[in-house]
Design a protein around this motif. Structure first.
Motif: not given
Length: 905
Positions: A117-146
């Motif tokens: 739902g809401d995408s929390p910011p992640v602290p990993d610094p190696w993910i690009p930060r165009p203006t310094g803001l940390p990236a936000r990541i959403s997790l999905f357990a999606h059916s029939d991915l294969a």
């Protein structure tokens, strides 16, 4: 009279095999057209609905059922069990049964799962930060991915045992687009913040390639496939931005998502089965969607999933936009359908009427010898049915094969109606003519027989209906009942009846002065025209209805083309346009002028942020070469002006300016005022000409000045406007390269007819008009061929009296001219009158400009000279041609065969 027996029918068919074959061909062709029409309409309407669904994003079309996460007060084991694949799949199977018909769900393209739902910011610094803001990541357990993705690198994620809500590690996969934008590789670890616990370490085990990236599985939530660079307002001039992406966990790892931050909604995405959706069910589809969103369907979905579940979809809005487009097009197609159907029905009735008239002596003899009227009618019906029923069945089969899609029931009913009309025409006409037994047939010439009271009442009724239909169409437009769609047809019918009424008077008026002419051909031809049978009202009715429909239909199609041409011209401003944000190099003008098809090039500079009187309102200021730009405006018709009105005076002073009416009213045409440009410079202008349109900019306010009076920077061209026939788009883009964007008027015009609903309606409309014209020719030929034996006998007798072959040709031509000219002139005038009467209520904007992004005004119906004159001239040419061919052929055969003993004709 004995009951109907086969030998009599078989004898009649053997007597006139060519007539039976011609009738069978006419019935088969008409049945095929009648059967194909409703299926063709179904096909293009369904194609239009499918295109509308494809153009809409799947996040709007898909039915999204969402439920809140399991109650946090439940034990962790129960919360984890509620989101495991088995539990979600069980509810998914139940939710699939929630939508009611005709809304069908494509199970293979539907999906379900759990997200953060809401995408929390992640602290990993190696993910690009165009203006310094940390990236936000959403997790999905999606059916029939294969089933919906291919592994490009690595492997699919696994759960690795029974994963609970307190898990600290999980595996995930990402799409190629997400990996590229967020610099993710196989083996990368992303730490998603947890709720009252350590972050969830998500290790990327695979990079995936979606099998159908534009399908509902990946497009209902586009974040699953493509990350987004989100902009947020900031105190500075440049907004802050951050990356938003998605990690795809294994379905068995769904409980681990409950331990991270977010609202954690459960979702079931139901993709509509596009192949099962039909335009004819649009109303029921909207009802089914409404029931899902806020009716019984919602209650059922809540009972099957969660008491607080919600159903959301934009499918109802998509269906509404489609039905609005269809409702604007369907009445115009109905006009063509009613016109062609009326002409076809008249031709079929005329076929029976002419057959009854040809066999009048035979039928009168049968009645005189004791044949009963029911028995005679039954024999004629059986005789016609033996030919018409198989031909109608073949026509139905041909229509079904020609148009495979669509409803077969409507096609069968249409073909059956054609067959029934043919079977009933001859018997009913014969029964009407032979109600009483008569030894000799009475003379029923147009010039001698006066209309009955019943005919007068019927004609007045039609006149009232036509007037009501015309008035209703002028008041309410084409969106109304079927009477409105019948307005052009009724207009043609009333005109035909009026012309039939006036035809005898005209002949009587012409007969007296013709009698004083030298020679016998002129008076004899008028006398022969006056002896035309009363049944000639049907050919005239068919001709006038067809000519009116052709004129109206041709004007509709011409109006559509004109509206699209005008809209494309307003959008581009010329036949081709090159525009750039930065100034274009001076050498580009000469290079573009050498492109195939380019005739003239006008290099202009456009400052969109010019501010008159140092105010706050921005107005486009266009710097142009007066001579080239005046020629361009004259060629396009967009605000033509004399070039002298823009040329600056040699003594200096303010620049002459061409302005829009609102600017001329605001600043006046007498005083000079300054205009501050984007580069900081300023010019003084005075409005000397006022035009509502100009080629360089479309719509709104504008100022046009001599480019030579601007500063060096402001005068550098930013756009090239070109005129010419068939400008080569590929060559032009090759010449321009990356210096600017290229826009062609022809390409812009093509975009206005990109919907199958528009193109299909146009094709059906054109086919209906062409079929109506064909039936008009058939009606004319039937009328002429019916009189052919009598004319041949007349010529044979007159040749024995000294009539030459050239005089015979002139006689037949002059005899056929009155009715042909009457039909041609009457049809042209009726078509013109119908268009003038009905144009206030006919709006072509929907069918012409449904895809236009910019309003370009209403597309009105105008008379098209070609549609008025070409069919009318064709009627005269066919009539004269048939008469001439008959005279030539009769002259070759000689007179002996026509002068048989006992010939009373």
């Amino acid at each position: 009279m004995n009951p109907v027996v086969a030998p009599w029918v078989r004898t009649r068919l053997r007597t006139a095999p060519l007539t039976a074959a011609a009738l069978a061909l006419l019935v088969a062709l008409t049945a095929a057209l009648a059967a194909a029409f409703p299926r063709a309409v179904d096909r293009y309407e369904d194609s239009g609905l499918l295109r509308t669904l494809h153009q809409a994003r799947y996040d709007r079309v898909t039915v999204q059922v969402t439920a809140p996460r399991p109650d946090v007060t439940l034990p962790p084991a129960e919360r984890a069990a509620a989101v495991r694949p088995d539990a979600l799949r069980d509810r998914f199977e139940k939710v699939l049964t929630t939508p009611r018909a005709p809304l069908a769900i494509d199970r293979a393209r539907s999906s379900y799962g759990l997200g953060t739902g809401d995408s929390p910011p992640v602290p990993d610094p190696w993910i690009p930060r165009p203006t310094g803001l940390p990236a936000r990541i959403s997790l999905f357990a999606h059916s029939d991915l294969a089933e919906h993705a291919r592994v490009r690198e690595g492997r699919l994620p696994r759960a690795g045992g029974a994963v609970g809500t307190t898990a600290t590690e999980a595996e995930a996969a990402v799409t190629e687009a997400t990996a590229k934008s967020l610099h993710i590789k196989v083996g990368s670890v992303i730490h998603v913040p947890g709720t009252d616990r350590a972050p969830l370490a998500v290790r990327v085990t695979g990079i995936l390639t979606p099998r159908d990236p534009s399908g509902p599985y990946w497009s209902t939530v586009p974040l699953l496939r493509t990350p987004t660079l989100v902009s947020v307002p900031s105190p500075g001039s440049t907004p802050d931005r951050y990356w938003l992406g998605a990690l795809l966990l294994a379905p068995d790892a769904a409980p681990a998502i409950l331990g991270t931050r977010g609202s954690h909604p459960l979702y079931w995405f139901l993709a509509p089965d596009e192949n099962a959706l039909h335009a004819r069910d649009a109303g029921r589809l909207k009802s089914a969607v409404a029931a899902l969103e806020s009716g019984p369907g919602l209650q059922r979905a809540r009972a099957l999933t969660d008491p607080f579940a919600e159903v959301n979809t934009g499918l109802d809005d998509v269906l509404t936009s489609y039905t609005q487009l269809r409702s604007g097009i369907a009445p115009l197609v109905a006009v063509a359908a009613f016109g062609t159907g009326t002409v076809a029905a008249v031709v079929l009735l005329m076929t029976g009427g002419l057959a009854a008239d040809r066999r009048r002596t035979e039928l009168a003899l049968l009645r005189a010898r004791g044949a009963s009227l029911p028995g005679l009618t039954a024999r004629l019906c059986a005789e016609t049915a033996v030919v018409a029923v198989p031909a109608g069945a073949l026509g139905l089969l041909a229509g079904l094969i020609a148009v495979p899609e669509g409803r077969a029931g409507y096609a069968a009913v249409a073909a059956l109606a054609v067959t029934a009309v043919v079977c009933a025409a001859l018997p009913l006409r014969a029964a009407l003519a032979h109600r009483s037994v008569r030894v000799a047939a009475e003379r029923e010439d147009v010039a001698s027989v006066r209309p009955s009271r019943r005919r007068t009442v019927a004609e007045l009724t039609l006149l009232v209906l036509a007037a009501a239909a015309v008035e209703a169409l002028r008041r309410r437009g084409t969106s109304g009942d079927q009477l409105i769609s019948l307005a052009p047809v009724l207009t043609g019918i009333v005109a035909a009846l009026l012309l039939v009424r006036g035809y005898p008077l005209l002949l009587r008026r012409l007969a007296r002065p013709a009698g004083r002419l030298r020679g016998a051909v002129g008076p004899l031809s008028l006398a022969r025209a006056g002896r035309t049978q009363v049944s000639a009202v049907l050919p005239l009715l068919a001709l006038l209805t067809a000519l009116t429909t052709a004129a109206f239909g041709g004007s509709v199609l011409a109006g559509v083309d004109e509206a699209r041409d005008r809209a494309a011209l307003l959008a581009i401003g010329a036949d081709a346009r090159v525009e750039a944000q930065a100034p274009l190099p001076s050498s580009l003008t000469a290079r573009v002028a050498k492109v195939s098809g380019v005739r003239e090039v006008a290099a202009v500079s456009i400052a969109y942020q010019a501010k008159p009187d140092d105010g706050q309102v921005s107005v486009p200021l266009v710097g142009v070469p007066p001579d080239a730009y005046a020629a361009l405006a004259g060629h396009t018709g967009l605000g033509a002006f004399p070039e002298e009105q823009l040329k600056r005076a040699s003594s200096g002073g303010p620049l002459p300016a061409l302005a829009s009416p609102s600017l001329a009213e605001q600043y006046g045409t007498r005083r000079a005022f300054p205009v501050r440009l984007e580069d900081g410079s300023s010019v003084t202008v005075r409005i000397t000409a006022v035009r509502s349109l100009t080629p360089a900019v479309s719509g709104g306010d504008f100022l046009v000045v001599d480019r030579a009076g601007l500063g060096e920077t402001a005068a550098r061209p930013t756009a090239l406007l070109m005129t010419g026939d068939h400008v080569g788009g590929r060559a032009l883009r090759r010449a321009v390269g990356d210096l600017g964007s290229v826009h062609l008027r022809s390409e812009e015009r093509a975009q206005y007819a990109d919907s199958p609903l528009q193109t299909g309606a146009e094709r059906v409309y054109a086919a209906a008009v062409a079929a109506g014209g064909g039936y008009a020719v058939v009606a004319l030929l039937l009328a002429l061929l019916r009189a052919a034996p009598e004319r041949a006998a007349l010529l044979a007798r007159l040749r024995t009296m000294g009539l030459t072959r050239s005089q015979g040709r002139r006689l037949l031509v002059l005899e056929s001219l009155p009715q042909a000219l009457l039909a041609a002139v009457g049809g042209a005038l009726t078509g013109w009158a119908a268009i003038r009467l009905l144009s206030p209520g006919v709006d072509l904007t929907t069918i012409a400009l449904a895809s236009a992004q910019t309003p370009v005004g209403e597309a009105e119906l105008h008379t098209d000279p070609l549609s008025l004159t070409v069919p009318a001239i064709a009627v005269v040419v066919v009539a004269v041609g048939v008469a001439g061919v008959q005279a030539w052929w009769t002259g070759r055969r000689g007179s002996v065969g026509e002068l048989r003993a006992g010939d009373t004709r």
